[in-house]
Scaffold this motif. Structure first.
Motif, PDB file in Angstrom:
ATOM      1  N   ASN A   1       0.315  -4.692   3.679  1.00 60.56           N
ATOM      2  CA  ASN A   1      -0.850  -3.758   4.575  1.00 60.56           C
ATOM      3  C   ASN A   1       0.870  -3.181   5.716  1.00 60.56           C
TER       4      ASN A   1
ATOM      5  N   ARG B   1       0.794  -2.490   8.752  1.00 60.30           N
ATOM      6  CA  ARG B   1       1.267  -3.726  10.570  1.00 60.30           C
ATOM      7  C   ARG B   1       2.053  -4.630   9.327  1.00 60.30           C
TER       8      ARG B   1
ATOM      9  N   LEU C   1      -0.495   3.041  14.518  1.00 56.36           N
ATOM     10  CA  LEU C   1      -2.177   2.363  13.020  1.00 56.36           C
ATOM     11  C   LEU C   1      -3.184   2.309  14.154  1.00 56.36           C
TER      12      LEU C   1
ATOM     13  N   GLN D   1      -6.730   2.786  12.542  1.00 58.98           N
ATOM     14  CA  GLN D   1      -7.284   1.628  12.235  1.00 58.98           C
ATOM     15  C   GLN D   1      -8.767   2.139  12.921  1.00 58.98           C
ATOM     16  N   ARG D   2      -8.648   2.645  13.667  1.00 61.78           N
ATOM     17  CA  ARG D   2      -9.667   2.762  14.594  1.00 61.78           C
ATOM     18  C   ARG D   2     -11.253   4.025  13.681  1.00 61.78           C
TER      19      ARG D   2
ATOM     20  N   SER E   1     -10.503   4.407   9.684  1.00 61.68           N
ATOM     21  CA  SER E   1     -10.685   3.905   8.487  1.00 61.68           C
ATOM     22  C   SER E   1     -11.043   3.204   8.651  1.00 61.68           C
ATOM     23  N   ASP E   2     -10.533   1.773   9.287  1.00 62.04           N
ATOM     24  CA  ASP E   2     -11.009   0.469   9.219  1.00 62.04           C
ATOM     25  C   ASP E   2     -10.421  -0.474   8.829  1.00 62.04           C
ATOM     26  N   SER E   3      -8.787   0.395   8.424  1.00 64.91           N
ATOM     27  CA  SER E   3      -7.715  -0.557   7.889  1.00 64.91           C
ATOM     28  C   SER E   3      -5.888  -0.237   7.850  1.00 64.91           C
ATOM     29  N   THR E   4      -5.469  -0.823   7.878  1.00 63.43           N
ATOM     30  CA  THR E   4      -4.214  -0.216   7.459  1.00 63.43           C
ATOM     31  C   THR E   4      -3.632  -0.826   6.274  1.00 63.43           C
TER      32      THR E   4
END
Length: 500
Positions: A308, A310, A357, A361-362, A364-367
């Motif tokens: 990930n 993050r 990031l 994330q906002r 793609s709803d994922s990192t």
């Protein structure tokens, strides 16, 4: 006309986010609370720049002092001031919090539906005020109060607006670990004051007085080890880093940007632990070098194993702060300048990377790296900024990460050759730990369907990102103005250590 130096600029700086927090919390509509928070953050940034302008860069002593009686019975005062070692952390902090406010724009969390919409921004501004207080406080108990006060807004920000089912556990773990770290920190500060009282006959907690009187040797060892443990939790030093992975994944990305970008623990070592117990620090230089080297190697290797983005940045930051601690073990002017440059670089590079990031994330709803791919096709600006911040983090020549790393490595190879060679090896690993995930997540074919219709950076996001970008390039190309500003205070710091 009032001269800037005669105005209580530091107290004004601390008051602005507090006032903004109060207004944002009371505002009923979220749109208004957002603008109040952004306005307060921008005013705080402008005030920090006024402070830089009013500062005499040739004077190594504390300046812009503002004091008031607080607990006179035990000689504890409200005392704030800055010197060359702390000055630039004020605009760096204010700039990072401006980005955190922008990243929290239109943020939604089902867990916080029943909470007034402005509370999120109020907590961010309270955290900003406490963080600025850490850099300004010149009374050890006031410093401790600001230090501990950062925990409350962080706990609620993570537990209510964090990500995933583990956010509450991450918030509780962070709160308890930091609270436990505060115990040796408080004991160390009290031992410092009582040890000084044995020498001078009076109890003092203000930093200028404490620096003027040498502690007995045995007391110095006790104070240094207690402060090293207390600050080491927040640096973080191994094995006191266990809160970092969970918080990096569970906290809002904007909050993680603040935690990673502002290394309060490393600043505490520079401001309190080393100069107040100089004999113990010099005798235990191997301890600082050892902790730093282990953090450099562990952080680089751990970053390679993450899936990930993050987590990659979180472990990379552990490696980078290890380099700062290693540099401090050299006790030289150049190494201290390099360490301070690195800490400032974290604010714009690591903090900026986490905010990018947050923007990602906002959309793609994922990192998670496996859920991304081909991001650059839909968001070339966002991808370019993330690449620049990552390159600054690994110290690419021409970026703000290079001068500090170079100064630290040169001094470390002279004072701790083996640790310096290990640091060079870890820097190669750190570069691989960033470039490989970047290639997988941002290049190649587009895999995430949420990104097909995603927009690139919004104007407010782009406007903020341009500021750290300019700083990264300017400091990387021409670091001399900052090095000269740091030099008088850095020379005084090293001279005090040499004189013991």
């Amino acid at each position: 006309m009032i001269e800037l130096a005669s105005w209580p600029l530091l107290s004004t700086l601390l008051s602005l986010p507090l006032l903004g927090a109060l207004l944002a919390a009371l505002w009923r509509r979220k749109a208004g609370a957002q603008w109040i928070a952004l306005g307060s953050a921008v005013l705080t940034l402008l005030c920090s720049l006024l402070i830089v302008g009013a500062f005499d860069d040739q004077d190594p002593d504390f300046q812009l002092l503002d004091s008031a009686s607080w607990l006179p019975g035990v000689n504890i005062h409200y005392l704030v001031g800055v010197d060359g070692l702390s000055l630039l952390f004020l605009p760096a902090t204010a700039l990072l919090f401006c980005g955190a406010v922008v990243a929290g724009w239109r943020r939604h969390s089902p867990a916080a539906d029943a909470i007034p919409p402005g509370v999120y921004f109020a907590l961010l501004l309270l955290l900003e005020a406490a963080t600025l207080g850490v850099f300004c406080a010149l009374d050890s108990i006031l410093f401790f109060c600001f230090w501990e006060f950062t925990l409350l807004p962080l706990y609620f920000l993570v537990s209510l607006w964090g990500l995933g089912a583990g956010r509450q556990a991450a918030a509780v773990r962070y709160f308890l670990v930091m609270l436990a770290g505060g115990v040796p920190l408080l004991f160390g500060l009290l031992a410092l004051a009582f040890g000084h009282a044995e020498q001078s006959g009076a109890l003092h907690f203000d930093l200028p007085t404490l620096l003027a009187t040498a502690l007995p040797e045995r007391t110095q060892y006790l104070v240094f080890l207690l402060l090293l443990a207390g600050f080491g939790v927040k640096v973080p030093l191994l094995p006191l880093h266990t809160w970092l992975p969970a918080l990096a994944m569970g906290a809002p990305a904007a909050v993680t940007a603040v935690l990673v970008g502002l290394k309060l623990g490393a600043y505490g070592l520079i401001r309190f632990a080393i100069p107040l117990a100089p004999l113990a620090a010099r005798e235990l230089h191997w301890l600082l070098a050892g902790f730093g080297t282990v953090a450099i190697l562990y952080g680089s290797v751990a970053a390679l194993a993450q899936s990930n983005l993050r987590a990659v940045l979180a472990y990379a930051s552990l490696s980078h702060v290890g380099l700062v601690v290693l540099g401090l073990a050299s006790f030289s002017v150049s190494a201290l300048q390099g360490a301070l440059l690195q800490l400032l670089n974290f604010s714009v590079a690591a903090g900026g990377g986490f905010l990018v990031l947050a923007f990602l994330q906002r959309r793609s709803d994922s990192t998670d790296i496996s859920q991304l791919g081909g991001v650059i096709h839909r968001m070339p600006l966002l991808s370019g900024f993330f690449l620049l911040f990552g390159l600054a983090g690994i110290g690419l020549p021409g970026t703000s990460g290079f001068p500090g790393e170079l100064l630290i490595i040169v001094e470390t190879l002279h004072s701790h050759t083996g640790a310096g060679l290990a640091a060079l090896f870890a820097m190669v690993l750190a570069a691989a730990a960033f470039l490989s995930p970047f290639r997988q997540a941002f290049l190649g074919p587009l895999r995430n369907p949420d990104l097909v219709a995603a927009d690139d950076l919004l104007p407010r996001e782009l406007a903020w990102l341009l500021l750290p970008t300019l700083l990264i390039i300017a400091v990387g190309v021409y670091p001399l103005p900052i090095l000269e500003l740091l030099r008088p205070s850095a020379e005084a710091w090293v001279a005090a250590l040499a004189g013991l």
